[in-house]
Write a protein that holds these residues in place. Structure first.
Motif, PDB file in Angstrom:
ATOM      1  N   PHE A 272       0.819  -1.206   0.000  1.00 45.09           N
ATOM      2  CA  PHE A 272       0.000   0.000   0.000  1.00 45.09           C
ATOM      3  C   PHE A 272       0.859   1.265   0.000  1.00 45.09           C
ATOM      4  N   LEU A 273       2.063   1.182   0.569  1.00 50.47           N
ATOM      5  CA  LEU A 273       2.996   2.308   0.487  1.00 50.47           C
ATOM      6  C   LEU A 273       3.357   2.577  -0.969  1.00 50.47           C
ATOM      7  N   ALA A 274       3.722   1.521  -1.699  1.00 50.26           N
ATOM      8  CA  ALA A 274       4.076   1.682  -3.114  1.00 50.26           C
ATOM      9  C   ALA A 274       2.894   2.204  -3.916  1.00 50.26           C
ATOM     10  N   ALA A 275       1.703   1.674  -3.648  1.00 48.64           N
ATOM     11  CA  ALA A 275       0.503   2.133  -4.354  1.00 48.64           C
ATOM     12  C   ALA A 275       0.218   3.595  -4.036  1.00 48.64           C
ATOM     13  N   GLY A 276       0.463   3.993  -2.796  1.00 53.42           N
ATOM     14  CA  GLY A 276       0.252   5.389  -2.411  1.00 53.42           C
ATOM     15  C   GLY A 276       1.240   6.319  -3.092  1.00 53.42           C
ATOM     16  N   VAL A 277       2.487   5.870  -3.212  1.00 54.07           N
ATOM     17  CA  VAL A 277       3.498   6.686  -3.898  1.00 54.07           C
ATOM     18  C   VAL A 277       3.119   6.868  -5.366  1.00 54.07           C
ATOM     19  N   LEU A 278       2.724   5.787  -6.018  1.00 49.52           N
ATOM     20  CA  LEU A 278       2.306   5.899  -7.427  1.00 49.52           C
ATOM     21  C   LEU A 278       1.095   6.809  -7.556  1.00 49.52           C
ATOM     22  N   SER A 279       0.149   6.693  -6.639  1.00 53.37           N
ATOM     23  CA  SER A 279      -1.033   7.568  -6.673  1.00 53.37           C
ATOM     24  C   SER A 279      -0.619   9.034  -6.570  1.00 53.37           C
ATOM     25  N   SER A 280       0.354   9.320  -5.703  1.00 56.39           N
ATOM     26  CA  SER A 280       0.838  10.697  -5.556  1.00 56.39           C
ATOM     27  C   SER A 280       1.477  11.191  -6.845  1.00 56.39           C
ATOM     28  N   MET A 281       2.267  10.337  -7.481  1.00 55.10           N
ATOM     29  CA  MET A 281       2.903  10.715  -8.740  1.00 55.10           C
ATOM     30  C   MET A 281       1.865  10.998  -9.824  1.00 55.10           C
ATOM     31  N   LEU A 282       0.825  10.170  -9.869  1.00 57.45           N
ATOM     32  CA  LEU A 282      -0.220  10.363 -10.876  1.00 57.45           C
ATOM     33  C   LEU A 282      -1.028  11.630 -10.615  1.00 57.45           C
ATOM     34  N   LEU A 283      -1.287  11.932  -9.345  1.00 52.16           N
ATOM     35  CA  LEU A 283      -2.008  13.160  -9.018  1.00 52.16           C
ATOM     36  C   LEU A 283      -1.210  14.393  -9.424  1.00 52.16           C
ATOM     37  N   ILE A 284       0.109  14.324  -9.275  1.00 47.56           N
ATOM     38  CA  ILE A 284       0.957  15.438  -9.706  1.00 47.56           C
ATOM     39  C   ILE A 284       0.825  15.636 -11.215  1.00 47.56           C
ATOM     40  N   VAL A 285       0.894  14.540 -11.965  1.00 49.49           N
ATOM     41  CA  VAL A 285       0.758  14.619 -13.419  1.00 49.49           C
ATOM     42  C   VAL A 285      -0.611  15.179 -13.805  1.00 49.49           C
TER      43      VAL A 285
END
Length: 328
Positions: A272-285
């Protein structure tokens, strides 16, 4: 937001995937598809592998509930073919060069099938697209090393394409997200592993969503953003491996998620940490208007995650095998 028209297909996909996973937990050992622990495994008892078959069942069931859009037939066909390649690897263990050659052939087939939707794309761009298929299918396999991580990341990626896509892309994204969720219910408890059949098939499906996004006119950054974290983490692990004298493709435990688990965090917490990091990256984009600034910020977030295990560092055996993908 889940459209009313997608509610039934999503439910069908999730239920079909869950039911197929339950059945496979009993069937896979009879077929010799069992991951047996060794001195460097993270599990202590044999676990069935090959549960990715259930994910494919769920995706197909979800699409059938929508009438199965014809333009998705090629995406499913390639995912099934590469899944069968992974299944053979799970059961018999394929030689690396033979497996890579088969992947290259399937990559060219995948690009040939989407070519009519991209009439203006040049030869070099098409070859780069084929290379991205091989790279991401293998990155999914490399990253499938702990309970829940592939399913959780697939859900995040699929919901991204729900957000930015429409039509057949949105349909495939909902079916894939729901099917991954159905599988996650048992995989999160370590009852069954995805196996190469699952990581390869999911990698191909995510690539297909990327190709469909590109074909619909979505920009390159938005289309490829879901692959970013896995690309960064895989590249960082390969560099670290070579710094320690290893060779590319050699089994190791140098991915950030592996090092977090080795530091004492539970599998699901790291997933879930990795999924949260990817979610943050996608929100930035999604929300930063200048694409080049968005790319830089997203990469910085991804690199921070890749470097983060050093904060809670314990000795790691650089020669250890990956711990949950079917190659231990």
């Amino acid at each position: 937001m889940l459209k009313a028209s997608m509610l039934l297909p999503a439910l069908v996909a999730a239920l079909a995937s869950w039911a197929a996973t339950v059945a496979l937990v009993r069937v896979l050992p009879r077929l010799g598809l069992v991951d047996r622990p060794n001195a460097r495994s993270s599990h202590s008892s044999p676990v069935p592998r090959g549960g990715g078959l259930a994910v494919l069942v769920g995706v197909v069931a979800g699409l059938l509930a929508t009438g199965f859009p014809r333009d998705l037939a090629s995406s499913i066909a390639v995912a099934v073919l590469v899944g069968l390649l992974g299944l053979a690897d799970d059961r018999f263990g394929l030689e690396v060069r033979a497996r890579l050659l088969a992947q290259c052939v399937l990559a060219l087939l995948a690009v040939a099938l989407v070519r009519p939707q991209m009439p203006t794309m040049g030869l070099l761009a098409l070859l780069a697209l084929a290379l991205s298929w091989v790279a991401f299918v293998n990155a999914m396999n490399f990253m499938d090393g702990i309970n829940g991580i592939s399913a959780a990341m697939t859900i995040v990626v699929s919901l991204w394409f729900v957000l930015v896509g429409e039509g057949s892309l949105e349909t495939l994204a909902w079916a894939t997200a729901a099917s991954a969720f159905g599988f996650l219910l048992l995989n999160s408890r370590g009852k069954v592993f995805l196996g190469d059949v699952g990581s390869y098939a999911l990698g191909s499906l995510i690539w297909s969503m990327t190709a469909l996004a590109l074909a619909s006119g979505t920009d390159v950054v938005t289309s490829f953003a879901p692959m970013s974290l896995y690309g960064l983490e895989t590249a960082a692990a390969m560099l670290l491996l070579m710094r320690r004298g290893g060779r590319p493709g050699e089994p190791h435990r140098l991915h950030a998620y592996q090092r977090w688990v080795d530091s004492g965090l539970p599998h699901l917490g790291v997933a879930f940490l990795a999924a949260g990091v990817l979610s943050s990256m996608l929100l930035i984009v999604r929300w930063v208007s200048e694409s080049w600034i968005a790319v830089i910020l997203a990469i910085l977030v991804g690199l921070a995650y890749v470097a983060s295990p050093a904060v809670r560092k314990r000795p790691v055996d650089g020669d250890a095998v990956k711990n949950n993908s079917g190659k231990r």
